[in-house]
Design a protein around this motif. Structure first.
Motif, PDB file in Angstrom:
ATOM      1  N   GLU A  87       0.817  -1.211   0.000  1.00  0.00           N
ATOM      2  CA  GLU A  87       0.000   0.000   0.000  1.00  0.00           C
ATOM      3  C   GLU A  87       0.850   1.259   0.000  1.00  0.00           C
ATOM      4  O   GLU A  87       0.316   2.359  -0.087  1.00  0.00           O
ATOM      5  CB  GLU A  87      -0.942  -0.003   1.207  1.00  0.00           C
ATOM      6  CG  GLU A  87      -1.962  -1.143   1.155  1.00  0.00           C
ATOM      7  CD  GLU A  87      -2.940  -1.086   2.307  1.00  0.00           C
ATOM      8  OE1 GLU A  87      -2.804  -0.189   3.165  1.00  0.00           O
ATOM      9  OE2 GLU A  87      -3.855  -1.932   2.348  1.00  0.00           O
TER      10      GLU A  87
ATOM     11  N   ALA B  88      -3.540   1.579  13.827  1.00  0.00           N
ATOM     12  CA  ALA B  88      -4.344   2.257  12.807  1.00  0.00           C
ATOM     13  C   ALA B  88      -5.777   2.453  13.275  1.00  0.00           C
ATOM     14  O   ALA B  88      -6.335   1.639  14.035  1.00  0.00           O
ATOM     15  CB  ALA B  88      -4.328   1.447  11.508  1.00  0.00           C
ATOM     16  N   GLY B  89      -6.381   3.532  12.800  1.00  0.00           N
ATOM     17  CA  GLY B  89      -7.789   3.775  13.118  1.00  0.00           C
ATOM     18  C   GLY B  89      -8.692   2.705  12.536  1.00  0.00           C
ATOM     19  O   GLY B  89      -9.763   2.423  13.100  1.00  0.00           O
ATOM     20  N   ASP B  90      -8.297   2.096  11.435  1.00  0.00           N
ATOM     21  CA  ASP B  90      -9.003   0.952  10.870  1.00  0.00           C
ATOM     22  C   ASP B  90      -8.647  -0.271  11.709  1.00  0.00           C
ATOM     23  O   ASP B  90      -7.531  -0.786  11.646  1.00  0.00           O
ATOM     24  CB  ASP B  90      -8.566   0.749   9.414  1.00  0.00           C
ATOM     25  CG  ASP B  90      -9.272  -0.414   8.730  1.00  0.00           C
ATOM     26  OD1 ASP B  90      -9.666  -1.370   9.423  1.00  0.00           O
ATOM     27  OD2 ASP B  90      -9.400  -0.375   7.496  1.00  0.00           O
ATOM     28  N   LEU B  91      -9.595  -0.736  12.502  1.00  0.00           N
ATOM     29  CA  LEU B  91      -9.297  -1.790  13.481  1.00  0.00           C
ATOM     30  C   LEU B  91      -8.945  -3.113  12.821  1.00  0.00           C
ATOM     31  O   LEU B  91      -8.173  -3.907  13.386  1.00  0.00           O
ATOM     32  CB  LEU B  91     -10.482  -1.955  14.439  1.00  0.00           C
ATOM     33  CG  LEU B  91     -10.805  -0.720  15.301  1.00  0.00           C
ATOM     34  CD1 LEU B  91     -11.937  -1.043  16.270  1.00  0.00           C
ATOM     35  CD2 LEU B  91      -9.568  -0.247  16.058  1.00  0.00           C
ATOM     36  N   ASP B  92      -9.494  -3.374  11.636  1.00  0.00           N
ATOM     37  CA  ASP B  92      -9.121  -4.603  10.926  1.00  0.00           C
ATOM     38  C   ASP B  92      -7.661  -4.545  10.486  1.00  0.00           C
ATOM     39  O   ASP B  92      -6.929  -5.540  10.587  1.00  0.00           O
ATOM     40  CB  ASP B  92     -10.032  -4.807   9.710  1.00  0.00           C
ATOM     41  CG  ASP B  92     -11.456  -5.186  10.096  1.00  0.00           C
ATOM     42  OD1 ASP B  92     -11.645  -5.686  11.225  1.00  0.00           O
ATOM     43  OD2 ASP B  92     -12.369  -4.967   9.282  1.00  0.00           O
ATOM     44  N   GLU B  93      -7.230  -3.388   9.983  1.00  0.00           N
ATOM     45  CA  GLU B  93      -5.828  -3.218   9.594  1.00  0.00           C
ATOM     46  C   GLU B  93      -4.915  -3.403  10.802  1.00  0.00           C
ATOM     47  O   GLU B  93      -3.885  -4.086  10.719  1.00  0.00           O
ATOM     48  CB  GLU B  93      -5.623  -1.829   8.992  1.00  0.00           C
ATOM     49  CG  GLU B  93      -4.172  -1.528   8.650  1.00  0.00           C
ATOM     50  CD  GLU B  93      -3.939  -0.080   8.228  1.00  0.00           C
ATOM     51  OE1 GLU B  93      -2.752   0.340   8.175  1.00  0.00           O
ATOM     52  OE2 GLU B  93      -4.917   0.643   7.965  1.00  0.00           O
TER      53      GLU B  93
ATOM     54  N   ASP C 299      -2.721   6.162  15.421  1.00  0.00           N
ATOM     55  CA  ASP C 299      -3.871   6.772  14.762  1.00  0.00           C
ATOM     56  C   ASP C 299      -3.485   8.220  14.522  1.00  0.00           C
ATOM     57  O   ASP C 299      -3.441   9.031  15.450  1.00  0.00           O
ATOM     58  CB  ASP C 299      -5.121   6.677  15.639  1.00  0.00           C
ATOM     59  CG  ASP C 299      -6.361   7.260  14.964  1.00  0.00           C
ATOM     60  OD1 ASP C 299      -6.201   8.082  14.031  1.00  0.00           O
ATOM     61  OD2 ASP C 299      -7.482   6.930  15.379  1.00  0.00           O
TER      62      ASP C 299
ATOM     63  N   ASP D 191      -2.163  12.169   3.405  1.00  0.00           N
ATOM     64  CA  ASP D 191      -2.930  11.083   4.016  1.00  0.00           C
ATOM     65  C   ASP D 191      -2.351  10.645   5.355  1.00  0.00           C
ATOM     66  O   ASP D 191      -2.934   9.772   6.019  1.00  0.00           O
ATOM     67  CB  ASP D 191      -3.035   9.890   3.065  1.00  0.00           C
ATOM     68  CG  ASP D 191      -1.695   9.242   2.772  1.00  0.00           C
ATOM     69  OD1 ASP D 191      -0.660   9.945   2.813  1.00  0.00           O
ATOM     70  OD2 ASP D 191      -1.684   8.035   2.488  1.00  0.00           O
TER      71      ASP D 191
ATOM     72  N   LYS E 211       2.065   8.179  11.217  1.00  0.00           N
ATOM     73  CA  LYS E 211       1.558   6.847  11.550  1.00  0.00           C
ATOM     74  C   LYS E 211       2.474   6.053  12.474  1.00  0.00           C
ATOM     75  O   LYS E 211       2.407   4.828  12.511  1.00  0.00           O
ATOM     76  CB  LYS E 211       1.291   6.071  10.249  1.00  0.00           C
ATOM     77  CG  LYS E 211       0.184   6.703   9.407  1.00  0.00           C
ATOM     78  CD  LYS E 211      -0.128   5.892   8.167  1.00  0.00           C
ATOM     79  CE  LYS E 211      -1.276   6.534   7.384  1.00  0.00           C
ATOM     80  NZ  LYS E 211      -1.588   5.765   6.156  1.00  0.00           N
TER      81      LYS E 211
END
Length: 307
Positions: free
Chosen positions: A42, A86-91, A121, A163, A169
């Motif tokens: 990514e 990460a704010g995306d909990l799955d990530e 985050d 981003d 991060k």
């Protein structure tokens, strides 16, 4: 003695055997081997899998050991640099799961070093990230202790573009935050993968922390940085950092490598120093990236004697 190596991320199209062959041909002592899970990258330098830990059985362990013997090149550590907060909990959950897998892989391979990021985050402050940092990292470090593995956190802010604004991060960016981390998790298996270049562009002294955190530096990266003052004077330090600085090969930036490596050795450090090629001037082809590794090796051998 210090050992000179490089980070395998710059050779993504090569097999592990071929990476070791390049290292041996140039004269490197070791390689930090990238161990991302199989999948699409990514961002630049991510998603590179030179050892697939999901397919690591006794035969694969023996084969990797045979390659290090064949080429006379050691593995300085396993590398994986995701965002476990990460704010995306799955990530975040996937990153944490793979870190646990890598801890076990380190034990299987008899490699006691794993290098990574703490994560963050980036939309929240350090204080707002802190409870989740503790919740996530206390079990990771406990697992590392159980398996005899040291975890070195690279001090890259991971703030370069829109981003990643405003916080970046990765929490572990400054000496003040490192102290807070190590006070909260006072394990001798929790330390730094120290990269001086990230301190330079943050306008932080990159020498004093070598003394201050001598017992916490487990691994080191050799990457230089050029700060373009004419740009900085226009945009200021609150601009996205790539607007005023760029990563360079060792010797092509701001760092006095003789002084830095002299202090690093005198501080008691006797581990790997791995070249991390992120200089865009050399990224066009595989041959130019190999040339970057040769140039970096020849420059740093002025300060790191081959054993």
């Amino acid at each position: 003695m210090l050992q000179l190596g490089f980070v395998s991320a710059i050779l993504p199209e090569l097999s592990l055997d071929e990476v070791f062959s390049v290292a041996a041909e140039i004269g490197y002592d070791c390689v930090e081997v990238m161990c991302w899970p199989q999948g699409k990258a990514e961002r630049r330098y991510a998603g590179i899998t030179h050892i697939d830990t999901a397919a690591l059985g006794p035969a694969e362990v023996d084969a990797i050991g045979a390659l290090t013997q064949q080429h006379g090149v050691a593995i300085s550590g396993l590398g994986y640099y995701p965002n476990p907060l990460a704010g995306d909990l799955d990530e975040a959950a996937a990153a944490v799961e793979h870190l646990h897998a890598l801890i076990k892989a380190c034990q299987q391979l008899s490699i006691p070093q794993l290098n990574t990021f703490v994560g963050r985050d980036w939309t929240k402050s350090v204080d707002a990230n802190w409870p989740r940092f503790l919740e996530t990292w206390r079990p990771i470090i406990a697992a590392a202790e159980q398996h005899g593995v040291r975890i070195g956190i690279e001090n890259c802010p991971m703030f370069f573009t829109d981003d990643e604004w405003p916080g970046g991060k990765n929490l572990a960016t400054t000496p003040a935050i490192w102290r807070r981390m190590f006070d909260a998790i006072p394990s001798d298996h929790f330390g730094l993968n120290f990269d001086p270049s990230h301190l330079v562009w943050q306008q932080i002294d990159h020498i004093q922390p070598v003394w201050d955190f001598a017992d916490r530096i487990f691994h080191a990266h050799a990457k230089d940085v050029r700060v373009d003052r004419h740009r900085l004077n226009q945009v200021g330090i609150m601009a996205n950092p790539l607007e005023y600085h760029c990563p360079k090969l060792p010797g092509l930036g701001e760092i006095d490598w003789g002084r830095f490596l002299s202090v690093l050795g005198d501080s008691g450090y006797a581990g790997p120093v791995c070249v991390e090629v992120e200089d865009r001037a050399y990224e066009g082809t595989l041959e130019s990236r190999k040339a970057a590794l040769r140039q970096s090796h020849d420059f740093l051998r002025n300060f790191i004697v081959k054993a």
